[in-house]
Design a protein around this motif. Sequence first.
Motif, short mmCIF file in Angstrom:
data_model
loop_
_atom_site.label_atom_id
_atom_site.label_comp_id
_atom_site.label_asym_id
_atom_site.label_seq_id
_atom_site.Cartn_x
_atom_site.Cartn_y
_atom_site.Cartn_z
N ASP A 6 0.85 -1.20 0.00
CA ASP A 6 0.00 0.00 0.00
C ASP A 6 0.88 1.24 0.00
N THR A 7 0.55 2.18 -0.88
CA THR A 7 1.29 3.44 -0.97
C THR A 7 0.33 4.63 -1.09
N THR A 8 -0.90 4.46 -0.62
CA THR A 8 -1.93 5.46 -0.91
C THR A 8 -1.90 6.69 -0.01
N LEU A 9 -1.42 6.54 1.24
CA LEU A 9 -1.47 7.66 2.18
C LEU A 9 -0.06 8.00 2.67
N GLY A 10 0.09 8.34 3.93
CA GLY A 10 1.37 8.81 4.44
C GLY A 10 2.38 7.74 4.76
N SER A 11 1.95 6.47 4.71
CA SER A 11 2.85 5.36 5.00
C SER A 11 3.08 4.53 3.75
#
Length: 230
Positions: A6-11
Amino acid sequence: MILAFDTTLGSCSVALTKGSNVLYSKVEKIGRGHAEAIFYLVEEVLLKSRKNLGDLEALVLTVGPGSFTGVRVAVSLAKGLALSLNIPIRTITSLEALMLEPLSQNLIKNGDKIASFIDARRGQAYAQKFIYLDKNIIPQAQSEPEVIPQDTISPWSYWEPDIIVSSPTLNIKDRALWKTTKIFELEPDAKLIGLTIKSKSFEIKRVNLKLLSIRAPDAIKMKPMLGLGL
């Protein structure tokens, strides 16, 4: 064996799962720089698990909404790996992925109505409604994902959600509207994504992989500067 990321938010989150087991997972809170982080995290997860790319049976990833650059990087990586390894891809949206942690802890009950929110910046939020009717699958969408102004989130009160899941930067808990609603502020977690795709009896198959883009990207194409011969 499933590689989830997952690369969608701040992590940036990567995990390797097999059946109901997490072989290794790693999460880095980076804010930006997903393009650099995702590759070395995949390498680290495989190394720590003592596995290699040839051991992978499937890929699963979040396709947005969220960081436009982050999602593009993940989609490109998945396409490249799937093509070279001849393995299938399964996708989940970030609005769905936010529900996986309370689901894994049995905090979402049959019949619960859920509102999922993600900070879209610029005073906006990505939003979608769900209802949980079957313990064998993730909650079912009751609306299409949409972009709404953050200061008009309150009209969602007509939905009267039992559960709210939200990205942390929206500060949903500070809004007095939902004092009696269970609120979870969190980000997608690759290990839960990998485990859920396996345990919830999803059919893993090839998909027409594309990012979920609800709003145009923030970046714009710059016009050439006069006098520089560009």
